[in-house]
Write a protein that holds these residues in place. Structure first.
Motif, mmCIF file in Angstrom:
data_model
loop_
_atom_site.group_PDB
_atom_site.id
_atom_site.type_symbol
_atom_site.label_atom_id
_atom_site.label_comp_id
_atom_site.label_asym_id
_atom_site.label_seq_id
_atom_site.Cartn_x
_atom_site.Cartn_y
_atom_site.Cartn_z
ATOM 1 N N PRO A 127 0.823 -1.211 0.000
ATOM 2 C CA PRO A 127 0.000 0.000 0.000
ATOM 3 C C PRO A 127 0.862 1.269 0.000
ATOM 4 O O PRO A 127 1.961 1.271 0.531
ATOM 5 N N MET A 128 0.317 2.297 -0.610
ATOM 6 C CA MET A 128 0.962 3.611 -0.580
ATOM 7 C C MET A 128 0.283 4.417 0.534
ATOM 8 O O MET A 128 -0.745 5.071 0.312
ATOM 9 N N SER A 129 0.821 4.337 1.719
ATOM 10 C CA SER A 129 0.153 4.926 2.877
ATOM 11 C C SER A 129 0.089 6.451 2.771
ATOM 12 O O SER A 129 0.898 7.081 2.074
ATOM 13 N N THR A 130 -0.844 6.997 3.499
ATOM 14 C CA THR A 130 -1.097 8.444 3.403
ATOM 15 C C THR A 130 -0.293 9.211 4.459
ATOM 16 O O THR A 130 0.292 8.627 5.360
ATOM 17 N N ARG A 131 -0.349 10.535 4.338
ATOM 18 C CA ARG A 131 0.275 11.409 5.340
ATOM 19 C C ARG A 131 -0.335 11.156 6.712
ATOM 20 O O ARG A 131 0.369 11.102 7.720
ATOM 21 N N GLU A 132 -1.665 11.025 6.741
ATOM 22 C CA GLU A 132 -2.343 10.839 8.027
ATOM 23 C C GLU A 132 -1.905 9.542 8.692
ATOM 24 O O GLU A 132 -1.690 9.478 9.902
ATOM 25 N N GLU A 133 -1.765 8.502 7.875
ATOM 26 C CA GLU A 133 -1.325 7.206 8.431
ATOM 27 C C GLU A 133 0.118 7.300 8.955
ATOM 28 O O GLU A 133 0.457 6.703 9.984
ATOM 29 N N THR A 134 0.918 8.062 8.250
ATOM 30 C CA THR A 134 2.307 8.241 8.706
ATOM 31 C C THR A 134 2.327 9.032 10.012
ATOM 32 O O THR A 134 3.078 8.714 10.940
ATOM 33 N N LYS A 135 1.478 10.065 10.068
ATOM 34 C CA LYS A 135 1.417 10.878 11.299
ATOM 35 C C LYS A 135 0.977 10.025 12.483
ATOM 36 O O LYS A 135 1.472 10.197 13.603
ATOM 37 N N ALA A 136 0.056 9.099 12.231
ATOM 38 C CA ALA A 136 -0.410 8.230 13.314
ATOM 39 C C ALA A 136 0.748 7.368 13.830
ATOM 40 O O ALA A 136 0.874 7.140 15.046
ATOM 41 N N ALA A 137 1.602 6.926 12.916
ATOM 42 C CA ALA A 137 2.769 6.119 13.334
ATOM 43 C C ALA A 137 3.746 6.980 14.135
ATOM 44 O O ALA A 137 4.320 6.529 15.138
ATOM 45 N N ILE A 138 3.918 8.224 13.685
ATOM 46 C CA ILE A 138 4.832 9.128 14.411
ATOM 47 C C ILE A 138 4.281 9.388 15.816
ATOM 48 O O ILE A 138 5.029 9.348 16.812
ATOM 49 N N ASP A 147 8.081 12.298 2.879
ATOM 50 C CA ASP A 147 7.968 13.740 3.137
ATOM 51 C C ASP A 147 7.393 14.014 4.521
ATOM 52 O O ASP A 147 7.845 14.915 5.228
ATOM 53 N N THR A 148 6.421 13.217 4.915
ATOM 54 C CA THR A 148 5.830 13.420 6.246
ATOM 55 C C THR A 148 6.883 13.166 7.322
ATOM 56 O O THR A 148 6.986 13.932 8.294
ATOM 57 N N LEU A 149 7.656 12.122 7.147
ATOM 58 C CA LEU A 149 8.707 11.820 8.138
ATOM 59 C C LEU A 149 9.720 12.960 8.214
ATOM 60 O O LEU A 149 10.166 13.349 9.298
ATOM 61 N N MET A 150 10.059 13.520 7.046
ATOM 62 C CA MET A 150 11.075 14.581 7.019
ATOM 63 C C MET A 150 10.553 15.898 7.593
ATOM 64 O O MET A 150 11.335 16.733 8.048
ATOM 65 N N GLU A 151 9.255 16.083 7.530
ATOM 66 C CA GLU A 151 8.703 17.393 7.911
ATOM 67 C C GLU A 151 8.129 17.437 9.321
ATOM 68 O O GLU A 151 7.930 18.506 9.889
ATOM 69 N N HIS A 152 7.840 16.262 9.877
ATOM 70 C CA HIS A 152 7.104 16.247 11.145
ATOM 71 C C HIS A 152 7.985 16.686 12.319
ATOM 72 O O HIS A 152 9.090 16.161 12.498
ATOM 73 N N PRO A 153 7.507 17.621 13.136
ATOM 74 C CA PRO A 153 8.364 18.122 14.230
ATOM 75 C C PRO A 153 8.726 17.083 15.280
ATOM 76 O O PRO A 153 9.731 17.240 15.985
ATOM 77 N N LYS A 154 7.941 16.016 15.394
ATOM 78 C CA LYS A 154 8.257 15.028 16.429
ATOM 79 C C LYS A 154 9.365 14.058 15.998
ATOM 80 O O LYS A 154 9.849 13.282 16.800
ATOM 81 N N VAL A 155 9.729 14.079 14.724
ATOM 82 C CA VAL A 155 10.810 13.188 14.266
ATOM 83 C C VAL A 155 12.146 13.917 14.451
ATOM 84 O O VAL A 155 12.327 15.030 13.977
ATOM 85 N N LYS A 156 13.072 13.263 15.163
ATOM 86 C CA LYS A 156 14.341 13.925 15.498
ATOM 87 C C LYS A 156 15.418 13.723 14.439
ATOM 88 O O LYS A 156 16.360 14.516 14.360
ATOM 89 N N GLY A 157 15.307 12.644 13.685
ATOM 90 C CA GLY A 157 16.357 12.411 12.695
ATOM 91 C C GLY A 157 15.948 11.402 11.647
ATOM 92 O O GLY A 157 15.048 10.591 11.864
ATOM 93 N N ILE A 158 16.647 11.494 10.503
ATOM 94 C CA ILE A 158 16.325 10.640 9.354
ATOM 95 C C ILE A 158 17.592 9.932 8.884
ATOM 96 O O ILE A 158 18.651 10.556 8.740
ATOM 97 N N SER A 159 17.449 8.649 8.619
ATOM 98 C CA SER A 159 18.524 7.889 7.979
ATOM 99 C C SER A 159 18.029 7.492 6.588
ATOM 100 O O SER A 159 16.868 7.112 6.429
#
Lengths: 149, 493
Positions: free
Chosen positions: B46-57, B221-233
């Motif tokens: 599945p191509m998950s949505t921004r909202e689904e990604t935010k829920a994971a964050i 993009d959601t992972l990169m932009e969300h303020p609660k995410v501290k870092g990206i690999s």
């Protein structure tokens, strides 16, 4: 009789798989011989060797799983598996001497395989080479045990 | 010989793993997962949505504090449990990779071992994240401590070439050191991480500690932009790595972004050819050339050029292609029709620029696998430094054969590349080897080794446009990336 599926020995994994198939086949030969009431005098030896070959199969599985890493995936071009294939179809009605000779042939082929594989593996992985060498030498000592029957 | 059996023929539509539950994506958008050897569809992602990604964050953020308070030794024990489960399912993991990625079973087993090694190293976290202190460090009676602390939620955006191992360069270290995590596997090879995450669940990691979200740009993009995410690999191509680095940094995140490569292997006149040729074969043709560490340019120095080429051609012609479930196969396909097209296009460009294709894998066919994306071993002779094919990443089993007069010339050429991932020298001279490792501006250097793949307790390095960031994946670098040093100065009255 057990069906063995011997691969071409063109990769490290295939060489080990070939060994696993050899162990499976040899263990099956001993199982059949060990359960033949006409070969009662050799039963203990056959059963002991059969168990040893099962253990060797596990050792090879562990070797494949634990020693194989990306650094040693070089193609292998020196081994021709055909040379080492064993016959797992135990002829019916053999006496003890013939049975020992039949098993001894499988041990001899296996020994050839492991000693050749050891020199190929030396280039790739000394640890695997040592295991192969040990297995090849064990085959020779098994052969001697069979000849004493 | 008979093929090894696949774990499953069809994996159905994959789910996301969020807050300890397997849930369907509501996006309504799925893409097929293709077996690159057979062309068969083996599942849907599945191509998950921004909202689904935010829920994971949010789930990862919620889980963080309790996880951070879990003692490191308890976190380490879960890593040991996971390692045990991975050992039990070792063969399944390897076979799934063969099915969805196309690598050979030996390559897949090697990758599985490397994956487990990262869990083993991360299990050493009580020692790895110890801080340091100094009595009377600030003044008499005032002590100073540096405490290593986790930071919160981290995420990884992963590539297709190592479906198991690359996510494990990151998340075990992050989670062992007290962070929570979100994995976005490559949508081309998501099944392996799906399977491994089930083992994570079985090991007993608390809900929200590790989350898996399938998808593409929207998730990233959601992972990169969300303020609660501290870092990206990240691991992938250079243009995307640059984008990830810039975009994540703009959003205040730590970033480690591994980019592309154009690795040169230099063969000196005193190289031991009997050992050099088989070792280099694994570098150029292993994983069908789709490694960040794959050899690409083969530089023969001086009069070894002709004898080396003769040996190289003989050995290359013997490479056996096929489905990796056949244990005797040396090389599988590239990942997709699109990837194959790109490889062929670069080979064509070399021909147009005057190079000679002396072993041509463009029309390779594997009987019984007509729908597979196979490119045969290809050797391009008379490649010069100005040709496209000498400069651009090809990511296929293609050798650009170059002749140079000296190691200086080879080093100058390697230096001129914008990439700096890996380079190797084959020589029996300690002096040449020392000079090469000292001068070469690449992050991973091989001396008579063609695949310079750092073990889990060393960083997977990379210079120039091959890496954006400062701390790499694996080992101590990973622990540093996922933690910070908190300084405490203490005085008691």
């Amino acid at each position: 009789m057990v069906e063995c599926d011997f691969p071409e020995c063109t990769t490290f994994g295939a060489v080990i798989r070939f060994g696993i198939e050899l162990e499976k086949g040899t263990a099956a030969i001993y199982e059949e011989l060990g359960n033949d009431p006409r070969l009662a005098k050799g039963q203990e030896t056959f059963k002991m060797l059969g168990a040893a070959h099962k253990k060797r199969g596990t050792l090879l599985e562990d070797t494949r799983r634990e020693k194989l890493n990306e650094m040693i995936l070089e193609p292998i071009q020196e081994m021709r598996g055909q040379k080492y294939i064993i016959d797992t179809k135990v002829p019916p009605g053999m006496d003890l001497k013939a049975a020992a000779k039949f098993a001894s042939m499988a041990e001899g082929r296996s020994s050839g395989f492991y000693l050749d594989a050891s020199s190929v593996a030396k280039m790739l992985l000394a640890e695997a080479a040592r295991i192969m060498e040990r297995l090849g030498k064990e085959n020779l000592s098994n052969k001697a045990k069979l000849e004493a029957l | 010989m008979a093929l090894l059996t696949e774990v499953k023929k069809d994996w159905g539509t994959l789910k996301n793993y969020v807050n300890g539950e397997w849930i369907d994506s509501d996006s309504g958008k799925v893409i097929d997962i293709e077996n690159p050897s057979t062309g068969a569809t083996v599942g849907k992602v599945p191509m998950s949505t921004r909202e689904e990604t935010k829920a994971a964050i949010d789930a990862a953020h919620e889980a963080w504090w309790a996880w951070r308070e879990t003692p490191p030794i308890t976190r380490a024990r879960l890593m040991f449990k996971l390692k045990e489960l991975m050992e039990q399912h070792f063969e399944d993991v390897a076979r799934i990779m063969v099915q969805e990625q196309g690598k050979t079973i030996d390559e897949a087993r090697g990758e599985t071992r490397r994956t487990i090694e990262n869990v083993e190293v991360a299990a050493g976290v009580p020692s790895l994240m110890m801080g340091y202190n100094l009595e009377d460090g600030a003044a008499q009676g005032i002590d100073e401590d540096a405490v290593i602390s986790p930071l919160g939620v981290f995420a990884a955006i992963c590539p297709f070439n190592f479906p198991a191992m690359i996510p494990y360069w990151f998340w075990p270290y992050a989670v062992a050191s007290g962070n929570t995590y979100i994995l976005k596997p490559s949508s081309q090879v998501p099944i392996t991480q799906n399977y491994l995450t089930k083992l994570v669940e079985e090991a007993g990691f608390p809900p929200g500690v590790l989350n898996l979200v399938n998808g593409s740009h929207e998730v990233s993009d959601t992972l990169m932009e969300h303020p609660k995410v501290k870092g990206i690999s990240f691991v992938g191509s250079t243009p995307v790595a640059k984008y990830i680095y810039k975009h994540s940094a703009e959003n205040g995140k730590r970033v480690q972004a591994q980019g592309g490569a154009k690795n040169s292997l230099v063969v000196m006149p005193d190289a031991v050819l009997d050992r050099t040729v088989p070792n280099m074969l694994a570098s150029y043709y292993g994983c069908a050339g789709q490694r960040c560490l794959a050899g690409s340019n083969l530089i023969a120095v001086g009069d070894i050029a002709d004898p080396l080429l003769k040996r190289w051609m003989e050995a290359s012609k013997k490479m056996k292609m096929g489905y990796g479930m056949d244990e005797s196969v040396n090389m599988g396909p590239v990942i997709s029709a699109k990837a194959k097209k790109k490889v062929l296009e670069l080979i064509d460009s070399a021909e147009k620029e005057g190079a000679k294709i002396i072993l041509d894998g463009r029309n390779a066919k594997v009987p019984g696998y007509e729908n597979g994306h196979f490119v045969g071993p290809t050797v391009i002779d008379q490649v010069t430094p100005d040709m496209r094919v000498a400069k651009e990443e090809i990511f296929g089993p293609v050798v650009q054969y170059m002749r140079m007069n000296s190691m200086d010339e080879a080093l100058d050429f390697i230096d001129s590349s914008p990439f700096g991932n890996a380079a190797s020298i084959y020589t029996s001279s300690g002096k040449s080897a020392r000079e090469f490792r000292y001068r070469c501006q690449c992050g991973n250097i091989g001396i008579n080794v063609g695949i310079v793949a750092a073990m889990a307790y060393f960083p997977f390095a990379g210079y120039k446009d091959s890496f954006f960031g400062d701390l790499h994946g694996q080992g101590q670098d990973a622990i540093k990336f996922f933690t910070d040093r908190k300084v405490v100065i203490t005085r008691w009255f």
